[in-house]
Design a protein around this motif. Structure first.
Motif, short mmCIF file in Angstrom:
data_model
loop_
_atom_site.label_atom_id
_atom_site.label_comp_id
_atom_site.label_asym_id
_atom_site.label_seq_id
_atom_site.Cartn_x
_atom_site.Cartn_y
_atom_site.Cartn_z
N THR A 24 37.30 42.28 39.62
CA THR A 24 36.99 41.66 40.91
C THR A 24 35.48 41.50 41.12
OG1 THR A 24 37.02 43.78 42.10
CG2 THR A 24 39.11 42.53 41.98
N ALA B 268 42.95 45.06 32.22
CA ALA B 268 41.71 45.80 32.00
C ALA B 268 41.07 45.43 30.67
CB ALA B 268 41.99 47.30 32.05
N ASP C 207 41.47 45.46 38.15
CA ASP C 207 40.55 46.60 38.13
C ASP C 207 39.63 46.47 36.93
OD1 ASP C 207 42.06 47.47 35.88
OD2 ASP C 207 43.26 48.83 37.09
N LEU D 280 40.93 55.30 36.44
CA LEU D 280 39.88 54.27 36.52
C LEU D 280 38.49 54.90 36.61
CD1 LEU D 280 41.60 51.68 38.86
CD2 LEU D 280 40.98 51.36 36.46
N GLU E 181 43.73 55.93 40.29
CA GLU E 181 42.34 56.04 40.72
C GLU E 181 41.56 56.99 39.82
OE1 GLU E 181 39.55 57.29 44.56
OE2 GLU E 181 41.72 57.21 44.80
N GLU F 176 35.72 53.49 34.07
CA GLU F 176 34.36 53.29 34.54
C GLU F 176 33.32 53.73 33.51
OE1 GLU F 176 31.42 54.56 38.19
OE2 GLU F 176 33.57 54.55 38.57
#
Length: 191
Positions: free
Chosen positions: A77, A42, A73, A13, A10, A18
């Motif tokens: 999605t 990814a 991820d 990401l 997490e 991000e």
């Protein structure tokens, strides 16, 4: 099973992926992703976040996350169901099958699949075309298309009108119109 050896997914990401995806999505100029090989996980989703994806015919896209017990991820999605529909996105993500470039183009996941021998020049030609084009209009197109997913028709028509009003005041519009009337190629400056 050493749970301590697994990184903070997490955190990775949010802290690394991000910002990279936001840089592509928020870039003020069109972004072309050139895929020449297998784009997996990814990496596939980063490529698919570009405005235009061009792939060599031998390239493929794969969502293999379930093979290691994870979920897609890096925006997968979000991006994939909007380009290929929920049914195809679900199959891609559940089964983890590779999708060839030609199939990806047929599905609308990418812009085009080029023969391998024409790939490099084809991508370069597309990049040259964008670089010499009306960059202000490109920015407005990107803004309008990205907003369309959450706008209703009234909001979208208002956005189009506002953006078209701005584009109509640009030097690029005046040059494009003059070039059209004079039957010559336009020489856009991005202003």
């Amino acid at each position: 099973n050493d749970g301590g050896a697994v990184s903070d997914l997490e955190g990775t990401l949010r802290g690394e992926y991000e910002p990279m995806l936001r840089a592509v999505i928020d870039c003020p100029v069109p972004v072309i992703a050139a895929v020449n090989g297998t784009a997996a996980g990814a990496g596939a989703n980063l490529a698919l976040s570009a405005d235009v994806v061009i792939a060599a015919e031998s390239a493929s896209f794969i969502q293999a996350f379930t093979r290691i017990g994870l979920i897609p991820d890096a925006g997968g999605t979000f991006i994939i169901p909007r380009t290929v529909g929920t049914a195809r996105a679900m199959g891609m993500m559940l089964f983890g099958d590779a999708i060839g470039a030609r199939q990806a183009a047929d599905w609308g996941m990418i812009w085009e699949a080029l023969p391998d021998e024409d790939f490099a020049e084809g991508v370069a030609a597309r990049a040259r075309k964008l670089a010499s084009g009306p960059t202000g209009a490109y920015r407005a197109i990107r803004e309008a298309l990205r907003a369309s997913a959450q706008n209703d028709i009234g909001a979208q028509l208002a956005l189009e009108a506002r953006l078209q009003g701005l584009a109509g005041q640009s030097a690029d519009f005046r040059e494009g119109l003059a070039a059209f009337l004079e039957k010559r190629p336009a020489r856009f400056t991005g202003s």
